[in-house]
Design an enzyme around this catalytic site. Structure first.
Site, PDB file in Angstrom:
ATOM      1  N   LYS A  35      28.585  15.946  -0.674  1.00 21.81           N
ATOM      2  CA  LYS A  35      27.728  17.146  -0.624  1.00 21.81           C
ATOM      3  C   LYS A  35      26.520  16.980  -1.554  1.00 21.81           C
ATOM      4  O   LYS A  35      26.498  16.067  -2.400  1.00 21.81           O
ATOM      5  CB  LYS A  35      28.556  18.365  -1.040  1.00 21.81           C
ATOM      6  CG  LYS A  35      29.074  18.290  -2.463  1.00 21.81           C
ATOM      7  CD  LYS A  35      30.131  19.362  -2.737  1.00 21.81           C
ATOM      8  CE  LYS A  35      30.672  19.232  -4.143  1.00 21.81           C
ATOM      9  NZ  LYS A  35      31.833  20.104  -4.399  1.00 21.81           N
ATOM     10  N   TYR A 256       3.723  18.081 -26.400  1.00 21.97           N
ATOM     11  CA  TYR A 256       3.475  19.531 -26.319  1.00 21.97           C
ATOM     12  C   TYR A 256       4.192  20.268 -27.444  1.00 21.97           C
ATOM     13  O   TYR A 256       5.355  19.976 -27.747  1.00 21.97           O
ATOM     14  CB  TYR A 256       3.996  20.086 -24.993  1.00 21.97           C
ATOM     15  CG  TYR A 256       3.143  19.767 -23.794  1.00 21.97           C
ATOM     16  CD1 TYR A 256       1.800  20.144 -23.729  1.00 21.97           C
ATOM     17  CD2 TYR A 256       3.696  19.112 -22.697  1.00 21.97           C
ATOM     18  CE1 TYR A 256       1.030  19.862 -22.612  1.00 21.97           C
ATOM     19  CE2 TYR A 256       2.936  18.834 -21.569  1.00 21.97           C
ATOM     20  CZ  TYR A 256       1.603  19.210 -21.535  1.00 21.97           C
ATOM     21  OH  TYR A 256       0.857  18.930 -20.432  1.00 21.97           O
TER      22      TYR A 256
HETATM   23  C1  LIG Z   1      32.857  19.310  -4.953  1.00 24.17           C
HETATM   24  C2  LIG Z   1      34.284  19.452  -4.618  1.00 24.17           C
HETATM   25  C3  LIG Z   1      35.174  18.396  -4.826  1.00 24.17           C
HETATM   26  C4  LIG Z   1      34.779  17.124  -5.542  1.00 24.17           C
HETATM   27  O1  LIG Z   1      34.865  17.340  -6.927  1.00 24.17           O
HETATM   28  P1  LIG Z   1      34.528  16.170  -7.977  1.00 24.17           P
HETATM   29  O2  LIG Z   1      34.867  16.730  -9.290  1.00 24.17           O
HETATM   30  O3  LIG Z   1      33.099  15.848  -7.799  1.00 24.17           O
HETATM   31  O4  LIG Z   1      35.389  15.016  -7.591  1.00 24.17           O
HETATM   32  C5  LIG Z   1      36.481  18.543  -4.385  1.00 24.17           C
HETATM   33  N1  LIG Z   1      36.887  19.687  -3.792  1.00 24.17           N
HETATM   34  C6  LIG Z   1      36.065  20.731  -3.607  1.00 24.17           C
HETATM   35  C7  LIG Z   1      36.580  21.961  -2.966  1.00 24.17           C
HETATM   36  C8  LIG Z   1      34.745  20.661  -4.020  1.00 24.17           C
HETATM   37  O5  LIG Z   1      33.940  21.710  -3.848  1.00 24.17           O
END
Ligand SMILES: *Cc1c(COP(=O)(O)O)cnc(C)c1O
Length: 360
Positions: A35, A256
């Site tokens: 994702k 800055y």
């Molecule tokens: C993003 C997500 C994962 C992956 O988690 P990580 O800590 O990046 O391994 C697994 N399960 C769900 C439901 C998620 O939203």
């Protein structure tokens, strides 16, 4: 010369990290979570590199899943946030999207849908995260409705999400696992519990389906050293080069707001990377940066397109010297801790402006 800033993405390291999932959980199906643009690494190149090995990919939503289909990815795609509107069910049917769902409205919508083929559905249970997931007391009814529906492929996977698996001394993880196990003891449902810290650190969480994300990109989700997580190889190297060098006197300031003041005659190196490239603006002076293979430190505020480093006393720093903002020699989570955040955030918010270069 073009602007020397880029994210070099090492696809062999990615495959190595996925291999570690397989080694740790050889009896599980390990879904690769890609994702949020594969945590900033670029969804399609990452998906294509892993496609020969993974049983399925997970993304947040239909939009991300459609991008993968448009790019030619054929694996099942698990939508971690399920669906938001009934119209998405037709897309799920057409494209083999799997739906992680969690409430009675979603169950009713699936049961009432007019479909030609059953959908693959995962039922998410709230075992303490209190974010998504059906309440434990509501779950048996929802599960039975799904099992009774011809619109639902069997079996239905029962899933939960761990709230603090990255803290290995917390009891909550075992309680969450126990709650899902006792709830599902009567069913022959496959289970899915582990995210990255669950898979790496909690053998009891490794079940029929795991959902590793962050670890695929090669950083440990744990604070300290960890025998398994330390085998991960960083996938992204955020690279640049020195484009300017200057000597300043004691008492002069940099950047800055003139917030950094030289306590002695100092050498300042300027790097063409800034918050517009994904380097966190709230990284304070003192945040480590690798220059010509040595640790230097940020001096003064991060600008949109530039940062300045104190390289006083470092060897052989000249215009063109290589710079690593994070990568194989400096963990993204170490930089993140200086910026009061986590490596997950720094990676996922990398902007399109920064060129990704893929190394196979
Ligand atoms: C993003 C997500 C994962 C992956 O988690 P990580 O800590 O990046 O391994 C697994 N399960 C769900 C439901 C998620 O939203």
């Amino acid at each position: 010369m073009t602007r020397p800033s880029q994210a070099l993405v090492d696809l062999n390291a990615l495959r190595h990290n996925y291999g570690l999932c397989q080694t740790l959980a050889p009896h599980s199906q390990n879904i690769a979570v890609i994702k949020a643009n594969a945590y900033g690494h670029g969804t399609l190149p990452v998906a294509k590199a892993l496609a020969p090995e993974v049983p399925a990919f997970a993304i947040a939503c239909t939009e991300e899943a459609l991008d993968l289909r448009a790019g030619g990815i054929e694996q099942p795609l698990l939508l971690l946030e399920g669906f938001f509107q009934a119209e998405e069910l037709a897309l799920a049917e057409e494209h083999n999207f799997w739906l992680m769902i969690e409430n009675a409205e979603q169950v009713a919508t699936i049961v009432a849908a007019k479909l030609k083929h059953p959908l693959t559905v995962w039922l998410k249970v709230d075992t303490g995260m209190h974010r998504l997931g059906a309440a434990i007391t509501d779950t048996p009814k929802l599960y039975q409705q799904l099992m009774a529906s011809p619109n639902v492929a069997k079996p239905v996977v029962m899933a939960t999400h761990l709230a603090c698996a990255d803290e290995l001394d917390k009891e909550m993880t075992l309680n969450q696992i126990h709650d899902l196990e006792s709830l599902t003891a009567r069913y022959e449902a496959p289970l899915s519990i582990a995210n990255s810290p669950g898979l790496l650190g909690w053998p009891q969480a490794r079940r029929e389906w795991n959902r590793p994300g962050y670890m695929l990109y090669g950083d440990s989700p744990f604070q300290g050293s960890h025998s398994e997580a330390d085998k991960l190889q960083p996938v992204m190297s955020f690279q640049s080069a020195v484009i300017s060098l200057r000597h300043i006197d004691e008492g002069e300031t940099v950047g800055y707001g003139a917030t950094w003041r030289a306590e002695k005659p100092s050498t300042i190196a300027t790097i063409p990377v800034g918050y517009g490239d994904g380097y966190p603006r709230n990284a304070p002076s003192g945040t480590p940066v690798m220059v010509a293979g040595q640790r230097a430190s940020l001096a003064g505020r991060v600008s949109m397109d530039l940062i300045t480093l104190d390289v006083t006393g470092l060897n052989s720093v000249r215009i063109g010297s290589p710079v690593e903002l994070w990568g194989k020699n400096l963990r993204v989570s170490e930089v993140a801790s200086h910026a009061n955040t986590i490596g997950y955030e720094l990676l996922t918010r990398m902007p399109a402006r920064l060129r990704r270069v893929y190394q196979d």
